[in-house]
Design an enzyme around this catalytic site. Sequence first.
Site, PDB file in Angstrom:
ATOM      1  N   CYS A   1       0.952  -1.313   0.054  1.00  0.00           N
ATOM      2  CA  CYS A   1      -0.183   0.028  -0.011  1.00  0.00           C
ATOM      3  C   CYS A   1       0.795   1.208   0.042  1.00  0.00           C
ATOM      4  O   CYS A   1       1.473   1.465  -1.177  1.00  0.00           O
ATOM      5  CB  CYS A   1      -0.831   0.001   1.287  1.00  0.00           C
ATOM      6  SG  CYS A   1      -2.306   0.885   1.110  1.00  0.00           S
TER       7      CYS A   1
ATOM      8  N   HIS B   1      -3.683  -5.304   0.463  1.00  0.00           N
ATOM      9  CA  HIS B   1      -3.183  -5.901   1.597  1.00  0.00           C
ATOM     10  C   HIS B   1      -3.052  -7.439   1.763  1.00  0.00           C
ATOM     11  O   HIS B   1      -4.029  -8.031   2.249  1.00  0.00           O
ATOM     12  CB  HIS B   1      -3.959  -5.205   2.898  1.00  0.00           C
ATOM     13  CG  HIS B   1      -3.854  -3.804   3.010  1.00  0.00           C
ATOM     14  ND1 HIS B   1      -2.779  -3.380   3.817  1.00  0.00           N
ATOM     15  CD2 HIS B   1      -4.289  -2.812   2.625  1.00  0.00           C
ATOM     16  CE1 HIS B   1      -2.754  -1.882   3.980  1.00  0.00           C
ATOM     17  NE2 HIS B   1      -3.720  -1.625   2.942  1.00  0.00           N
TER      18      HIS B   1
ATOM     19  N   GLU C   1      -1.649  -9.133   3.986  1.00  0.00           N
ATOM     20  CA  GLU C   1      -1.613  -9.591   5.195  1.00  0.00           C
ATOM     21  C   GLU C   1      -3.009  -9.802   5.950  1.00  0.00           C
ATOM     22  O   GLU C   1      -3.252 -10.307   6.962  1.00  0.00           O
ATOM     23  CB  GLU C   1      -0.878  -8.676   6.351  1.00  0.00           C
ATOM     24  CG  GLU C   1      -1.419  -7.142   6.566  1.00  0.00           C
ATOM     25  CD  GLU C   1      -0.965  -6.088   5.428  1.00  0.00           C
ATOM     26  OE1 GLU C   1      -1.344  -4.927   5.553  1.00  0.00           O
ATOM     27  OE2 GLU C   1      -0.827  -6.623   4.299  1.00  0.00           O
TER      28      GLU C   1
END
Length: 187
Positions: free
Chosen positions: A76, A164, A166
């Site tokens: 990001c 993202h 994660e």
Amino acid sequence: MILIIDNHGQYVHLIRKNFDYMGVPAEIIPNTTDPEDVRERASGVVISGGPSRERAGNSREIIEELTGEVPILGICLGHQLMAEVFGGKVDWAAGREEYARTEVEILDHEGIFEGLPDKIVAWASHRDEVKEVPDEFVVTARSDRCEVEAMRHEELPLYGVQFHPELKFTEYGPDILKNFAKLCGEL
């Protein structure tokens, strides 16, 4: 050890947690850390997301000074900083939701996208985004919301993703991080 540069993003701890689940040594460090200290300890670097480019600390310097020495993954904001460091263009994405479920088309399965299908669903922020990739970078993923969902350097182990990996909402997110850990020699 993979060092995760903390740019004050709300998900930085989840990056480390993903590496922990894999048994990969990782540590979150402040974005004010001297690039030389990062160089001494890192097998790879993740530049995390965060609220603004103005609060990115030494992230740009870390990218500049460690390029070609260790693999670097920008997530990001980290992706946007990498683009800026190498001469790409980042701008506000007018009229876009800050976070949204996004279908991402993988265009290049080299590096962090190795073994992934051609399309994944990801959780992405599009308030700001890379509008033009730098010279020597290629677009590796796109979506209807963003033409540069991901990029990589043509020769060096430099990778950036707008979304993202994660987050549990991102399909194959752990696989993306696992591929990065492999590039760092940690798996």
